[in-house]
Design a protein around this motif. Sequence first.
Motif, PDB file in Angstrom:
ATOM      1  N   SER A  99      44.769  47.232  43.726  1.00 35.21           N
ATOM      2  CA  SER A  99      44.736  48.489  42.963  1.00 35.21           C
ATOM      3  C   SER A  99      45.840  49.453  43.383  1.00 35.21           C
ATOM      4  CB  SER A  99      43.369  49.167  43.094  1.00 35.21           C
ATOM      5  OG  SER A  99      43.138  49.607  44.415  1.00 35.21           O
ATOM      6  N   ILE A 100      46.388  49.308  44.611  1.00 34.94           N
ATOM      7  CA  ILE A 100      47.475  50.216  45.017  1.00 34.94           C
ATOM      8  C   ILE A 100      48.733  49.966  44.180  1.00 34.94           C
ATOM      9  CG2 ILE A 100      46.640  50.435  47.385  1.00 34.94           C
ATOM     10  CD1 ILE A 100      49.035  48.574  48.157  1.00 34.94           C
ATOM     11  N   TRP A 101      48.805  48.805  43.520  1.00 35.09           N
ATOM     12  CA  TRP A 101      49.960  48.477  42.683  1.00 35.09           C
ATOM     13  C   TRP A 101      49.688  48.763  41.208  1.00 35.09           C
ATOM     14  CZ3 TRP A 101      53.306  48.051  46.277  1.00 35.09           C
ATOM     15  CH2 TRP A 101      53.082  47.300  47.440  1.00 35.09           C
ATOM     16  N   PHE A 102      48.662  49.567  40.911  1.00 33.00           N
ATOM     17  CA  PHE A 102      48.261  49.785  39.514  1.00 33.00           C
ATOM     18  C   PHE A 102      49.422  50.289  38.654  1.00 33.00           C
ATOM     19  CE2 PHE A 102      47.991  54.047  41.147  1.00 33.00           C
ATOM     20  CZ  PHE A 102      48.261  54.866  40.061  1.00 33.00           C
ATOM     21  N   PHE A 103      50.299  51.101  39.270  1.00 32.40           N
ATOM     22  CA  PHE A 103      51.403  51.689  38.497  1.00 32.40           C
ATOM     23  C   PHE A 103      52.450  50.646  38.115  1.00 32.40           C
ATOM     24  CE2 PHE A 103      52.367  51.915  42.970  1.00 32.40           C
ATOM     25  CZ  PHE A 103      53.709  51.587  43.062  1.00 32.40           C
ATOM     26  N   LEU A 104      52.373  49.455  38.708  1.00 37.14           N
ATOM     27  CA  LEU A 104      53.315  48.382  38.374  1.00 37.14           C
ATOM     28  C   LEU A 104      52.773  47.429  37.319  1.00 37.14           C
ATOM     29  CD1 LEU A 104      54.552  47.470  41.976  1.00 37.14           C
ATOM     30  CD2 LEU A 104      55.818  48.727  40.215  1.00 37.14           C
ATOM     31  N   LEU A 105      51.503  47.562  36.980  1.00 39.80           N
ATOM     32  CA  LEU A 105      50.931  46.689  35.957  1.00 39.80           C
ATOM     33  C   LEU A 105      51.654  46.895  34.628  1.00 39.80           C
ATOM     34  CD1 LEU A 105      47.154  47.089  36.807  1.00 39.80           C
ATOM     35  CD2 LEU A 105      48.334  44.889  36.688  1.00 39.80           C
ATOM     36  N   PRO A 106      51.847  45.826  33.865  1.00 41.70           N
ATOM     37  CA  PRO A 106      52.503  45.992  32.561  1.00 41.70           C
ATOM     38  C   PRO A 106      51.686  46.895  31.644  1.00 41.70           C
ATOM     39  CG  PRO A 106      51.550  43.787  32.795  1.00 41.70           C
ATOM     40  CD  PRO A 106      51.450  44.434  34.128  1.00 41.70           C
ATOM     41  N   LYS A 107      52.365  47.602  30.754  1.00 43.63           N
ATOM     42  CA  LYS A 107      51.701  48.599  29.905  1.00 43.63           C
ATOM     43  C   LYS A 107      51.016  47.986  28.686  1.00 43.63           C
ATOM     44  CE  LYS A 107      53.283  51.710  32.661  1.00 43.63           C
ATOM     45  NZ  LYS A 107      52.386  52.072  33.782  1.00 43.63           N
ATOM     46  N   LYS A 108      51.524  46.857  28.196  1.00 37.93           N
ATOM     47  CA  LYS A 108      50.994  46.293  26.957  1.00 37.93           C
ATOM     48  C   LYS A 108      49.564  45.748  27.090  1.00 37.93           C
ATOM     49  CE  LYS A 108      51.719  42.530  23.613  1.00 37.93           C
ATOM     50  NZ  LYS A 108      50.613  41.653  23.987  1.00 37.93           N
ATOM     51  N   PRO A 109      49.274  44.952  28.116  1.00 41.88           N
ATOM     52  CA  PRO A 109      47.953  44.314  28.156  1.00 41.88           C
ATOM     53  C   PRO A 109      46.819  45.306  28.435  1.00 41.88           C
ATOM     54  CG  PRO A 109      49.389  43.467  29.915  1.00 41.88           C
ATOM     55  CD  PRO A 109      50.119  44.556  29.225  1.00 41.88           C
ATOM     56  N   ILE A 110      45.636  44.923  28.011  1.00 50.54           N
ATOM     57  CA  ILE A 110      44.411  45.641  28.360  1.00 50.54           C
ATOM     58  C   ILE A 110      44.036  45.222  29.778  1.00 50.54           C
ATOM     59  CG2 ILE A 110      41.980  45.953  27.783  1.00 50.54           C
ATOM     60  CD1 ILE A 110      42.825  44.883  24.916  1.00 50.54           C
ATOM     61  N   ILE A 111      43.782  46.196  30.651  1.00 45.34           N
ATOM     62  CA  ILE A 111      43.409  45.902  32.036  1.00 45.34           C
ATOM     63  C   ILE A 111      41.888  46.036  32.176  1.00 45.34           C
ATOM     64  CG2 ILE A 111      43.772  46.451  34.470  1.00 45.34           C
ATOM     65  CD1 ILE A 111      46.311  45.533  32.952  1.00 45.34           C
ATOM     66  N   ILE A 112      41.247  44.915  32.471  1.00 45.40           N
ATOM     67  CA  ILE A 112      39.791  44.881  32.678  1.00 45.40           C
ATOM     68  C   ILE A 112      39.552  44.494  34.131  1.00 45.40           C
ATOM     69  CG2 ILE A 112      37.606  43.805  32.007  1.00 45.40           C
ATOM     70  CD1 ILE A 112      38.852  43.242  29.262  1.00 45.40           C
ATOM     71  N   THR A 113      38.783  45.294  34.861  1.00 45.60           N
ATOM     72  CA  THR A 113      38.589  45.063  36.293  1.00 45.60           C
ATOM     73  C   THR A 113      37.115  44.875  36.620  1.00 45.60           C
ATOM     74  OG1 THR A 113      40.512  46.451  36.800  1.00 45.60           O
ATOM     75  CG2 THR A 113      39.005  45.983  38.610  1.00 45.60           C
ATOM     76  N   ASN A 114      36.823  43.759  37.275  1.00 50.31           N
ATOM     77  CA  ASN A 114      35.502  43.580  37.882  1.00 50.31           C
ATOM     78  C   ASN A 114      35.540  44.300  39.221  1.00 50.31           C
ATOM     79  OD1 ASN A 114      33.452  42.493  39.670  1.00 50.31           O
ATOM     80  ND2 ASN A 114      33.077  40.930  38.121  1.00 50.31           N
ATOM     81  N   MET A 115      34.662  45.298  39.368  1.00 54.18           N
ATOM     82  CA  MET A 115      34.766  46.214  40.497  1.00 54.18           C
ATOM     83  C   MET A 115      34.140  45.701  41.791  1.00 54.18           C
ATOM     84  SD  MET A 115      36.574  48.797  39.730  1.00 54.18           S
ATOM     85  CE  MET A 115      36.108  50.077  40.889  1.00 54.18           C
ATOM     86  N   ASP A 116      33.690  44.463  41.806  1.00 49.59           N
ATOM     87  CA  ASP A 116      33.157  43.883  43.038  1.00 49.59           C
ATOM     88  C   ASP A 116      32.039  44.772  43.587  1.00 49.59           C
ATOM     89  OD1 ASP A 116      32.892  41.963  44.964  1.00 49.59           O
ATOM     90  OD2 ASP A 116      34.811  42.300  45.926  1.00 49.59           O
ATOM     91  N   GLY A 117      31.825  44.776  44.905  1.00 50.17           N
ATOM     92  CA  GLY A 117      30.644  45.453  45.435  1.00 50.17           C
ATOM     93  C   GLY A 117      30.862  46.346  46.631  1.00 50.17           C
ATOM     94  N   LEU A 118      31.286  47.584  46.411  1.00 54.85           N
ATOM     95  CA  LEU A 118      31.352  48.604  47.464  1.00 54.85           C
ATOM     96  C   LEU A 118      31.960  48.054  48.750  1.00 54.85           C
ATOM     97  CD1 LEU A 118      27.803  50.211  46.973  1.00 54.85           C
ATOM     98  CD2 LEU A 118      29.896  50.583  45.679  1.00 54.85           C
ATOM     99  N   GLU A 119      33.204  47.585  48.646  1.00 56.24           N
ATOM    100  CA  GLU A 119      33.857  46.930  49.778  1.00 56.24           C
ATOM    101  C   GLU A 119      33.938  47.839  51.007  1.00 56.24           C
ATOM    102  OE1 GLU A 119      35.240  43.530  49.884  1.00 56.24           O
ATOM    103  OE2 GLU A 119      33.646  43.662  48.400  1.00 56.24           O
ATOM    104  N   TRP A 120      34.052  49.135  50.785  1.00 55.38           N
ATOM    105  CA  TRP A 120      34.221  50.061  51.901  1.00 55.38           C
ATOM    106  C   TRP A 120      32.974  50.176  52.774  1.00 55.38           C
ATOM    107  CZ3 TRP A 120      30.674  53.965  51.270  1.00 55.38           C
ATOM    108  CH2 TRP A 120      30.237  54.198  49.951  1.00 55.38           C
ATOM    109  N   LYS A 121      31.863  49.619  52.317  1.00 48.62           N
ATOM    110  CA  LYS A 121      30.646  49.647  53.128  1.00 48.62           C
ATOM    111  C   LYS A 121      30.587  48.502  54.136  1.00 48.62           C
ATOM    112  CE  LYS A 121      27.062  52.149  50.634  1.00 48.62           C
ATOM    113  NZ  LYS A 121      25.662  52.075  50.168  1.00 48.62           N
ATOM    114  N   ARG A 122      31.497  47.550  54.030  1.00 46.16           N
ATOM    115  CA  ARG A 122      31.426  46.377  54.900  1.00 46.16           C
ATOM    116  C   ARG A 122      31.731  46.764  56.354  1.00 46.16           C
ATOM    117  NH1 ARG A 122      30.701  41.876  51.916  1.00 46.16           N
ATOM    118  NH2 ARG A 122      31.409  41.914  49.741  1.00 46.16           N
ATOM    119  N   SER A 123      30.830  46.395  57.243  1.00 46.78           N
ATOM    120  CA  SER A 123      30.926  46.822  58.644  1.00 46.78           C
ATOM    121  C   SER A 123      32.073  46.162  59.384  1.00 46.78           C
ATOM    122  CB  SER A 123      29.609  46.524  59.368  1.00 46.78           C
ATOM    123  OG  SER A 123      29.257  45.158  59.236  1.00 46.78           O
TER     124      SER A 123
END
Length: 370
Positions: A99-123
């Motif tokens: 996601s830190i590279w979001f600004f480099l994603l091409p503009k034409k395609p639709i971006i659909i993201t599976n948000m996974d599961g609260l990664e920042w909670k992992r100990s």
Amino acid sequence: MKIAIIGTRGVPNYYGGFEQFAEFFSVYLAEKGHEVYCYNSHNHPYQEKMFHGVHIIHQHDPEYKYGTFGQFIYDYNCIMDSRKRNFDIILQLGYTSNSIWFFLLPKKPIIITNMDGLEWKRSKYSWPVQQFLKVAEWLAAVSSDYLVADSLGIQSFLKKTYKKESTYIAYGAYPFNSPDESILQEYKVEKGGYNMIMARFEPENNLDMVLEGVSLCEKKTPVLVVGKHETKYGEYLKNKFRYFPHIRFMGGIYNLEHLNSLRYYSNIYFHGHSVGGTNPSLLEAMASQALIAAHHNDFNKGVLKDNAFYFSSPNDVKELLHTAVKSDNLQKIKNNYEAIEKDFNWEKINGDYLQLFEECYARHLAGNQG
């Protein structure tokens, strides 16, 4: 549609849940006539250019050299390659290192993201890394065109935290009813005479809690511990429980037929995951007609409801080892199996994703014409 899947180590699956989903879904899309591309690490065991109708794009992945930091470079390489491919849709699986590279994603395609599961909670992550992951999650949430949540808990979190709607689509599993008892000989166990736990060797998957309970129990029933254990945490656990020969560290097992049969013939299948959405290995255990004892949390309860035993401590595990017998709990097993058939089967999950893609694409075309 011309569709790309990024954010995984590649297909076929040699790693985990997102890779398993990417394998099944990409092949499903190709069979439906779509032009599908899946990004693979350059050192993925599968080196062909096509996989069951899916185009494979290998990109340099220095994770083997730099560890986690290498994932950021790999995702950067995938995203930069995607800019020259003229995709209609890019499906991002997770956000941790892309996601830190979001600004480099091409503009034409639709971006659909599976948000996974609260990664920042992992100990396993330090405080600074957890803070970074919160930022990465925010970037993915606000920069994607559409979000997918793989559990109702994640969907609620995204709505509350980011004021963003998401489409709930769980993971899937194939119903399994053709066990092979002869496989048990290979693993030196007998039908109903062993228990199992399967997970990545990470603290939040509560392997330590389960094995502590096993060590406290007077019964010395074999316990198969499935997962790659050549890690710092794996070495810690192997050392801690080295005097308990009935605790068997099996390493990773990627033959799905073997795994399904092992789950089917086990007495108790322990599921220790405590962070994330709908966990793929949990669904596979349900589909394999295992008797499940799960860590007590909202994610697991949301899937299993009353059709499992729950534990929150080593003593809970010890008690279950004394009292829980598979043959006494056939209704729980039946209910879980029917939930797979009805709600979590791969045909339904794949179909739900494709329906979302078609709706998003139709909306996109209508917007462009307008």
